[in-house]
Design an enzyme around this catalytic site. Structure first.
Site, PDB file in Angstrom:
ATOM      1  N   LYS A  66       0.806  -1.231   0.000  1.00 35.71           N
ATOM      2  CA  LYS A  66       0.000   0.000   0.000  1.00 35.71           C
ATOM      3  C   LYS A  66       0.840   1.282   0.000  1.00 35.71           C
ATOM      4  CE  LYS A  66      -4.119  -1.907   2.197  1.00 35.71           C
ATOM      5  NZ  LYS A  66      -5.149  -1.735   3.215  1.00 35.71           N
ATOM      6  N   ASP A 102     -10.028   2.691   2.441  1.00 35.04           N
ATOM      7  CA  ASP A 102     -10.085   1.972   3.725  1.00 35.04           C
ATOM      8  C   ASP A 102     -10.759   2.803   4.823  1.00 35.04           C
ATOM      9  OD1 ASP A 102      -8.848  -0.382   2.882  1.00 35.04           O
ATOM     10  OD2 ASP A 102      -6.842   0.397   3.269  1.00 35.04           O
ATOM     11  N   ALA A 131      -4.304  -0.896   9.301  1.00 40.64           N
ATOM     12  CA  ALA A 131      -5.751  -0.778   9.518  1.00 40.64           C
ATOM     13  C   ALA A 131      -6.032   0.314  10.549  1.00 40.64           C
ATOM     14  CB  ALA A 131      -6.330  -2.112   9.982  1.00 40.64           C
ATOM     15  N   GLY A 252     -15.937  -7.317  11.238  1.00 34.30           N
ATOM     16  CA  GLY A 252     -15.048  -6.700  10.243  1.00 34.30           C
ATOM     17  C   GLY A 252     -15.466  -6.834   8.787  1.00 34.30           C
TER      18      GLY A 252
HETATM   19  P1  NAP Z   1      -0.356  -4.666  10.518  1.00 39.54           P
HETATM   20  O1  NAP Z   1      -0.109  -3.394   9.817  1.00 39.54           O
HETATM   21  O2  NAP Z   1       0.601  -5.779  10.414  1.00 39.54           O
HETATM   22  O3  NAP Z   1      -0.544  -4.318  12.105  1.00 39.54           O
HETATM   23  C1  NAP Z   1      -0.709  -5.344  13.042  1.00 39.54           C
HETATM   24  C2  NAP Z   1      -1.083  -4.779  14.404  1.00 39.54           C
HETATM   25  O4  NAP Z   1      -1.349  -5.886  15.285  1.00 39.54           O
HETATM   26  C3  NAP Z   1       0.027  -3.969  15.054  1.00 39.54           C
HETATM   27  O5  NAP Z   1      -0.529  -2.954  15.845  1.00 39.54           O
HETATM   28  C4  NAP Z   1       0.723  -5.026  15.937  1.00 39.54           C
HETATM   29  O6  NAP Z   1       1.381  -4.484  17.049  1.00 39.54           O
HETATM   30  C5  NAP Z   1      -0.483  -5.814  16.403  1.00 39.54           C
HETATM   31  N1  NAP Z   1      -0.121  -7.167  16.825  1.00 39.54           N
HETATM   32  C6  NAP Z   1       0.331  -8.170  16.041  1.00 39.54           C
HETATM   33  N2  NAP Z   1       0.557  -9.279  16.791  1.00 39.54           N
HETATM   34  C7  NAP Z   1       0.242  -8.946  18.065  1.00 39.54           C
HETATM   35  C8  NAP Z   1       0.293  -9.642  19.296  1.00 39.54           C
HETATM   36  N3  NAP Z   1       0.695 -10.920  19.372  1.00 39.54           N
HETATM   37  N4  NAP Z   1      -0.122  -9.013  20.427  1.00 39.54           N
HETATM   38  C9  NAP Z   1      -0.541  -7.720  20.361  1.00 39.54           C
HETATM   39  N5  NAP Z   1      -0.582  -6.998  19.229  1.00 39.54           N
HETATM   40  C10 NAP Z   1      -0.198  -7.601  18.092  1.00 39.54           C
HETATM   41  O7  NAP Z   1      -1.762  -5.278  10.094  1.00 39.54           O
HETATM   42  P2  NAP Z   1      -3.073  -4.497   9.598  1.00 39.54           P
HETATM   43  O8  NAP Z   1      -3.095  -4.448   8.134  1.00 39.54           O
HETATM   44  O9  NAP Z   1      -3.186  -3.228  10.371  1.00 39.54           O
HETATM   45  O10 NAP Z   1      -4.220  -5.539  10.039  1.00 39.54           O
HETATM   46  C11 NAP Z   1      -4.597  -5.679  11.398  1.00 39.54           C
HETATM   47  C12 NAP Z   1      -5.902  -6.499  11.472  1.00 39.54           C
HETATM   48  O11 NAP Z   1      -6.958  -5.786  10.835  1.00 39.54           O
HETATM   49  C13 NAP Z   1      -5.790  -7.849  10.752  1.00 39.54           C
HETATM   50  O12 NAP Z   1      -6.483  -8.806  11.513  1.00 39.54           O
HETATM   51  C14 NAP Z   1      -6.515  -7.620   9.443  1.00 39.54           C
HETATM   52  O13 NAP Z   1      -7.128  -8.788   8.953  1.00 39.54           O
HETATM   53  C15 NAP Z   1      -7.589  -6.616   9.877  1.00 39.54           C
HETATM   54  N6  NAP Z   1      -8.006  -5.774   8.747  1.00 39.54           N
HETATM   55  C16 NAP Z   1      -9.321  -5.783   8.431  1.00 39.54           C
HETATM   56  C17 NAP Z   1      -9.778  -5.017   7.399  1.00 39.54           C
HETATM   57  C18 NAP Z   1     -11.232  -5.030   7.072  1.00 39.54           C
HETATM   58  O14 NAP Z   1     -11.584  -4.573   5.967  1.00 39.54           O
HETATM   59  N7  NAP Z   1     -12.099  -5.504   7.947  1.00 39.54           N
HETATM   60  C19 NAP Z   1      -8.881  -4.229   6.650  1.00 39.54           C
HETATM   61  C20 NAP Z   1      -7.540  -4.241   7.001  1.00 39.54           C
HETATM   62  C21 NAP Z   1      -7.111  -5.031   8.050  1.00 39.54           C
HETATM   63  P3  NAP Z   1       2.940  -4.071  17.000  1.00 39.54           P
HETATM   64  O15 NAP Z   1       2.988  -2.681  16.469  1.00 39.54           O
HETATM   65  O16 NAP Z   1       3.352  -4.194  18.404  1.00 39.54           O
HETATM   66  O17 NAP Z   1       3.633  -5.069  16.092  1.00 39.54           O
END
Ligand code: NAP
Length: 281
Positions: A66, A102, A131, A252
């Protein structure tokens, strides 16, 4: 214009986007096919060249491209520029234009499906990744009064907080606080929030923490709305805990469909058939 649109990301696995985008294309009898275009980082420039060369109508862009796609396209609209990420490309008049749908996809279900009014609200946002960034932009633009960013890694929350200054229409009207997930202050933020959003990967199927929740039933107030951005599974452990606490919940999937619907409208300048798209998921 060739009849292809695709999702660019890596890896892509079983994405839902082709499912709900294809039913929307078929609904209007559009002779287009929505494909998965799994592309490692090294292949991104040549894929963008191919979109130009073959005149594909556009694409969706997901993790991890992205941000990296931005210098490869011709124009970026203001919202995508401010958020700093592009998730939709439109090929128009031989120019590739980047958009971000988004933030729209995040906000629309809150307004339409729960009637939640972010104006003046106190919101706890768990997570500081991609996200969370779109959610943060949408919430601050919708007039949230106090936004608490809670993340495992404080430095990532700090980065988002500093970026969020760009998101604010009027910085005097909103307060942004930071906390780690292990901070004892988190409890009071949880109990006093009007809205709690999970934008972390906790609860995601096929992860090491698919049965986990960052909050217990006891922590959640029945007056809070709990919005989990994780869409697979539809009902996460966090949502089960929230329901048990008597709180309202939002899953979601609608965010996923609404961001895709907005992309559809950018490609075709037609109203996306939301009900049909939602029903396909
Ligand atoms: P990302 O950029 O990789 O961010 C991941 C986030 O999760 C970070 O804040 C990370 O914290 C945290 N995290 C990961 N493992 C963890 C753990 N074991 N304990 C606590 N925190 C943890 O991912 P993203 O794209 O933002 O996606 C995040 C979620 O949103 C995913 O489940 C994705 O499927 C969902 N999502 C949904 C939509 C929708 O349309 N509904 C769209 C986009 C994303 P750190 O900073 O500490 O690593």
């Amino acid at each position: 214009m060739s009849g292809l649109i695709g999702l660019i990301g890596y890896p892509l696995g079983h994405s839902l986007s082709p499912v709900f985008q294809q039913v929307a294309l078929d609904y209007y009898g559009l002779k287009f096919k929505y494909e998965l275009w799994p592309t490692p980082s090294s292949g991104l420039p040549s894929l963008v060249s191919k979109i130009r060369e073959f005149g594909y109508l556009g694409a969706n862009v997901t993790i991890p491209h992205k941000i990296d796609i931005m210098p490869l396209i011709d124009e970026i609209d203001d919202v995508a520029k401010t958020i700093g990420a592009v998730n939709t490309i439109v090929n128009k008049d031989e120019k590739l234009v980047g958009y971000n749908t988004d933030a729209f996809g995040f906000l629309k279900p809150l307004l339409e499906l729960t009637n939640f009014d972010p104006d003046g609200a106190r919101v706890l946002l768990l997570g500081a990744g991609g996200a969370a960034r779109s959610a943060c932009y949408a919430l601050l633009n919708a007039g949230v009064r106090h936004l608490i960013l809670a993340n495992r890694t404080l430095s990532n929350a700090e980065k988002l907080a500093s970026q969020s200054q760009r998101f604010l229409k009027d910085p005097k009207n909103a307060k942004v606080s930071l906390v780690t997930l292990s901070d004892t202050k988190l409890n009071s933020y949880v109990s006093s929030a009007d809205l709690i959003i999970n934008a972390t990967s906790i609860g995601m199927r096929h992860s090491n923490f698919d049965q986990e929740s960052l909050l217990t039933t006891k922590q959640i107030s029945q007056d809070t709305l709990v919005y989990d951005l994780v869409y697979n599974p539809r009902e996460t452990q966090l949502l089960r805990n929230a329901k048990e606490a008597g709180a309202r919940t939002l899953e979601g999937i609608p965010m996923l469909v609404y961001q895709g619907a907005k992309s559809f409208e950018l490609w075709f300048e037609k109203k996306a058939p939301i009900d049909v798209m939602m029903h396909a998921c």
